[in-house]
Design a protein around this motif. Structure first.
Motif, short mmCIF file in Angstrom:
data_model
loop_
_atom_site.label_atom_id
_atom_site.label_comp_id
_atom_site.label_asym_id
_atom_site.label_seq_id
_atom_site.Cartn_x
_atom_site.Cartn_y
_atom_site.Cartn_z
N ASN A 73 0.83 -1.21 0.00
CA ASN A 73 0.00 0.00 0.00
C ASN A 73 0.85 1.25 0.00
OD1 ASN A 73 -2.12 -1.72 0.13
ND2 ASN A 73 -2.72 -1.21 2.20
N LYS A 138 -5.36 5.83 4.23
CA LYS A 138 -5.36 4.78 3.20
C LYS A 138 -6.69 4.64 2.47
CE LYS A 138 -6.00 1.16 6.63
NZ LYS A 138 -5.33 1.29 7.88
N ASN A 139 -7.78 5.03 3.09
CA ASN A 139 -9.09 4.90 2.44
C ASN A 139 -9.65 6.24 1.98
OD1 ASN A 139 -9.19 2.08 2.87
ND2 ASN A 139 -9.79 2.44 4.99
N SER A 140 -8.84 7.28 2.03
CA SER A 140 -9.35 8.62 1.73
C SER A 140 -9.37 8.94 0.24
CB SER A 140 -8.48 9.67 2.43
OG SER A 140 -7.21 9.76 1.81
#
Length: 167
Positions: A73, A138-140
């Motif tokens: 990631n 990480k999910n933005s």
């Protein structure tokens, strides 16, 4: 998170370990992957001594680097010196957010708009800060992504044609 590079002083694995140890101690769901010729042999004892065998994985030389990059990631590349930083270019093409050294070959590899992700090779604190920001966001959908830029700028057919046209 991960690093791709053979075991060599120039690749600055000391910084990789310092960063990995700090981030892994703060986040039990973070894993660091080290991929490159000799890293498995060179660091197996160090990983055990740090008691991070569950979070730092040293794979050694692999032919499936693309698969390894696609399992990450974020990419950390703190080299002291490089020719052309192929591993970084591969990570960019994989669409990974990155922290890399602010050395000349890397400055020449990425657009100026992304220089804020470059740090001095031994500035592990700044690398930790940036990589932790990636982890927290990480999910933005707001992580740096140079995939399309890298594919366009490092397309071998286009580069060869430019070279050929200059002949």
């Amino acid at each position: 998170m991960g690093h791709v590079g053979r075991y060599a002083r120039e690749k600055n694995h000391n910084a990789v370990f310092e960063v990995a140890q700090k981030i892994c101690s703060q986040h039990k769901d973070v894993y660091f992957i080290l991929c490159g010729k000799g890293v498995d042999v060179a660091f197996s004892e160090k990983i055990k001594d740090l008691k991070l065998s569950n979070q730092i994985i040293a794979l050694g030389y692999r032919k499936d680097v693309v698969k390894i990059l696609n399992s990450m990631n974020a990419f950390y590349f703190p080299s002291f010196s490089e020719g052309q930083p192929n591993a970084l270019i591969e990570a960019l093409i994989a669409g990974l957010p990155f922290v890399a050294s602010d050395i000349d070959p890397i400055l020449e590899t990425i657009p100026k708009s992304h220089y804020s992700y470059l740090v001095a090779p031994e500035d592990t604190q700044k690398a930790i800060t940036i990589l932790t920001t990636f982890y927290n966001n990480k999910n933005s959908g707001n992580l740096p992504d140079l995939k399309n830029w890298a594919i366009k700028n490092y397309n071998p057919n286009i580069l060869f044609q430019k070279f050929y046209n200059k002949l």
